[in-house]
Design a protein around this motif. Structure first.
Motif, mmCIF file in Angstrom:
data_model
loop_
_atom_site.group_PDB
_atom_site.id
_atom_site.type_symbol
_atom_site.label_atom_id
_atom_site.label_comp_id
_atom_site.label_asym_id
_atom_site.label_seq_id
_atom_site.Cartn_x
_atom_site.Cartn_y
_atom_site.Cartn_z
ATOM 1 N N SER A 128 15.000 -6.122 5.906
ATOM 2 C CA SER A 128 13.886 -6.495 6.768
ATOM 3 C C SER A 128 12.590 -6.175 6.029
ATOM 4 O O SER A 128 12.396 -5.049 5.557
ATOM 5 N N ARG A 129 11.664 -7.159 5.932
ATOM 6 C CA ARG A 129 10.453 -6.963 5.146
ATOM 7 C C ARG A 129 9.262 -7.617 5.839
ATOM 8 O O ARG A 129 9.414 -8.536 6.652
ATOM 9 N N MET A 130 8.074 -7.165 5.477
ATOM 10 C CA MET A 130 6.851 -7.693 6.070
ATOM 11 C C MET A 130 5.764 -7.783 4.997
ATOM 12 O O MET A 130 5.638 -6.889 4.160
ATOM 13 N N TYR A 131 4.974 -8.864 5.042
ATOM 14 C CA TYR A 131 3.964 -9.128 4.031
ATOM 15 C C TYR A 131 2.629 -9.509 4.673
ATOM 16 O O TYR A 131 2.595 -10.104 5.742
ATOM 17 N N LEU A 132 1.563 -9.184 3.955
ATOM 18 C CA LEU A 132 0.222 -9.652 4.288
ATOM 19 C C LEU A 132 -0.150 -10.689 3.241
ATOM 20 O O LEU A 132 -0.172 -10.394 2.040
ATOM 21 N N ILE A 133 -0.444 -11.920 3.691
ATOM 22 C CA ILE A 133 -0.707 -13.033 2.780
ATOM 23 C C ILE A 133 -2.180 -13.415 2.866
ATOM 24 O O ILE A 133 -2.700 -13.714 3.945
ATOM 25 N N TYR A 134 -2.851 -13.418 1.718
ATOM 26 C CA TYR A 134 -4.288 -13.676 1.649
ATOM 27 C C TYR A 134 -4.574 -15.167 1.472
ATOM 28 O O TYR A 134 -3.688 -15.946 1.084
ATOM 29 N N PRO A 135 -5.838 -15.600 1.713
ATOM 30 C CA PRO A 135 -6.195 -17.014 1.561
ATOM 31 C C PRO A 135 -5.958 -17.533 0.147
ATOM 32 O O PRO A 135 -5.718 -18.731 -0.039
ATOM 33 N N GLU A 136 -6.023 -16.633 -0.846
ATOM 34 C CA GLU A 136 -5.800 -17.059 -2.231
ATOM 35 C C GLU A 136 -4.331 -17.330 -2.522
ATOM 36 O O GLU A 136 -3.985 -17.835 -3.596
ATOM 37 N N GLY A 137 -3.448 -16.975 -1.583
ATOM 38 C CA GLY A 137 -2.019 -17.218 -1.766
ATOM 39 C C GLY A 137 -1.245 -16.010 -2.250
ATOM 40 O O GLY A 137 -0.012 -16.021 -2.218
ATOM 41 N N ASN A 138 -1.931 -14.973 -2.711
ATOM 42 C CA ASN A 138 -1.232 -13.759 -3.135
ATOM 43 C C ASN A 138 -0.904 -12.913 -1.916
ATOM 44 O O ASN A 138 -1.424 -13.132 -0.826
ATOM 45 N N PHE A 139 -0.036 -11.913 -2.071
ATOM 46 C CA PHE A 139 0.396 -11.135 -0.910
ATOM 47 C C PHE A 139 0.834 -9.744 -1.330
ATOM 48 O O PHE A 139 1.120 -9.474 -2.505
ATOM 49 N N ILE A 140 0.865 -8.836 -0.337
ATOM 50 C CA ILE A 140 1.350 -7.478 -0.552
ATOM 51 C C ILE A 140 2.399 -7.183 0.514
ATOM 52 O O ILE A 140 2.426 -7.809 1.581
ATOM 53 N N GLU A 141 3.254 -6.207 0.244
ATOM 54 C CA GLU A 141 4.338 -5.876 1.158
ATOM 55 C C GLU A 141 4.073 -4.554 1.871
ATOM 56 O O GLU A 141 3.518 -3.616 1.293
ATOM 57 N N ALA A 142 4.479 -4.468 3.133
ATOM 58 C CA ALA A 142 4.381 -3.224 3.890
ATOM 59 C C ALA A 142 5.342 -2.195 3.301
ATOM 60 O O ALA A 142 6.460 -2.520 2.915
ATOM 61 N N THR A 143 4.897 -0.946 3.235
ATOM 62 C CA THR A 143 5.692 0.139 2.679
ATOM 63 C C THR A 143 5.593 1.350 3.601
ATOM 64 O O THR A 143 4.885 1.325 4.609
ATOM 65 N N ASP A 144 6.271 2.439 3.231
ATOM 66 C CA ASP A 144 6.157 3.672 4.008
ATOM 67 C C ASP A 144 4.725 4.192 4.013
ATOM 68 O O ASP A 144 4.279 4.812 4.979
ATOM 69 N N ASP A 145 4.005 3.975 2.915
ATOM 70 C CA ASP A 145 2.610 4.418 2.825
ATOM 71 C C ASP A 145 1.648 3.470 3.525
ATOM 72 O O ASP A 145 0.534 3.856 3.873
ATOM 73 N N ASN A 146 2.037 2.236 3.691
ATOM 74 C CA ASN A 146 1.206 1.227 4.349
ATOM 75 C C ASN A 146 2.091 0.462 5.333
ATOM 76 O O ASN A 146 2.477 -0.679 5.086
ATOM 77 N N PRO A 147 2.430 1.088 6.479
ATOM 78 C CA PRO A 147 3.494 0.568 7.344
ATOM 79 C C PRO A 147 3.079 -0.482 8.364
ATOM 80 O O PRO A 147 3.925 -0.961 9.115
ATOM 81 N N PHE A 148 1.805 -0.824 8.441
ATOM 82 C CA PHE A 148 1.400 -1.867 9.381
ATOM 83 C C PHE A 148 0.270 -2.685 8.781
ATOM 84 O O PHE A 148 -0.496 -2.209 7.938
ATOM 85 N N PHE A 149 0.196 -3.930 9.222
ATOM 86 C CA PHE A 149 -0.847 -4.838 8.774
ATOM 87 C C PHE A 149 -1.632 -5.331 9.989
ATOM 88 O O PHE A 149 -1.072 -5.552 11.062
ATOM 89 N N GLN A 150 -2.938 -5.527 9.785
ATOM 90 C CA GLN A 150 -3.812 -6.112 10.792
ATOM 91 C C GLN A 150 -4.581 -7.261 10.151
ATOM 92 O O GLN A 150 -4.994 -7.162 9.000
#
Length: 249
Positions: A128-150
């Motif tokens: 199970s995984r979660m990502y934050l996707i930016y307008p430029e098309g790149n993205f980062i993944e949620a981790t234990d250190d960064n567990p939620f995205f807004q």
């Protein structure tokens, strides 16, 4: 504007989004910002969107259209082998749509058509995984250190998430946390509005979990909103007064 949150919990993932798309003095409108692709036993993929409505709707429509034309060269969100590839597909689609709208319309800047997304879920054989996707098309993944995205108008609702989030929360506790976060945002910014869409995903289930649309008349929402306001007032009254303001002789 908008406000969307994706939470990464030990039990799974939780998503919430508002539905406000315009909040002028005499023009208030709503539109769904949560989309789900599901094939039970194989994959559950949920997408939250914020930004230019034309861009977000075109991105979702293109993802749907590629599924209808499966077998051709374009990748399909129902066939990508991993969540990473799903995030890459959405990122590539976002970048392509923004560029096409800007160039096709003769605009010099692509920033006016920006859109940001939260993508979460699970595909059979992967985690199970979660990502934050930016307008430029790149993205980062949620981790234990960064567990939620807004995404969207996030500043008013972030403090409660930072202070109260716990990865061991149940879905019921996480729902309460998100409602408080959204209520704080609703009271501070007219561009975020009810109803709210909420969805859970339990890791390993490979199917959508509970779904709920919260209206302003929802008894639980009203209880949390009123209870949080009262709890803040009581907490403020219990804090010590500042004693360093004596006037000099």
């Amino acid at each position: 504007m908008t406000y969307c949150v994706g939470l990464r919990l030990r039990r799974g993932l939780m998503f919430m989004s508002d539905t406000r798309t315009n909040a002028g003095v005499d023009n208030v409108s709503s539109f769904k910002k949560m989309y789900t692709w599901e094939r039970k036993g194989d994959r559950l993929i949920t997408l939250l969107s914020a930004g230019n409505l034309a861009t977000t709707q075109t991105v979702v429509s293109m993802l749907e259209e590629r599924h209808k034309t499966a077998g051709e060269r374009d990748p399909d969100i129902y066939e990508v082998p991993s969540m990473f590839q799903a995030a890459k597909l959405v990122g590539d689609t976002v970048r392509s749509v923004i560029r096409e709208i800007a160039v096709g319309g003769g605009f010099k800047s692509e920033s006016s058509f920006g859109a940001t997304f939260i993508l979460g879920g699970q595909i059979a054989g992967g985690e199970s995984r979660m990502y934050l996707i930016y307008p430029e098309g790149n993205f980062i993944e949620a981790t234990d250190d960064n567990p939620f995205f807004q995404i969207g108008e996030h500043k008013y609702g972030k403090p409660i998430l930072v202070r109260a989030y716990d990865p061991d929360m149940s879905f019921e506790e996480a729902a309460k946390l998100l409602i408080v976060s959204f209520d704080s945002t609703l009271k501070s910014n007219l561009s975020v509005g009810l109803p709210l869409d909420m969805q859970t995903y339990e890791t390993g289930s490979l199917k959508r979990g509970a779904e709920k649309r919260l209206l302003a008349s929802d008894p639980y929402y009203q209880a949390i909103s009123d209870g949080w306001s009262e709890a803040l007032r009581q907490a403020f009254q219990h804090l010590p007064n500042y004693e360093g303001l004596e006037q000099a002789d």
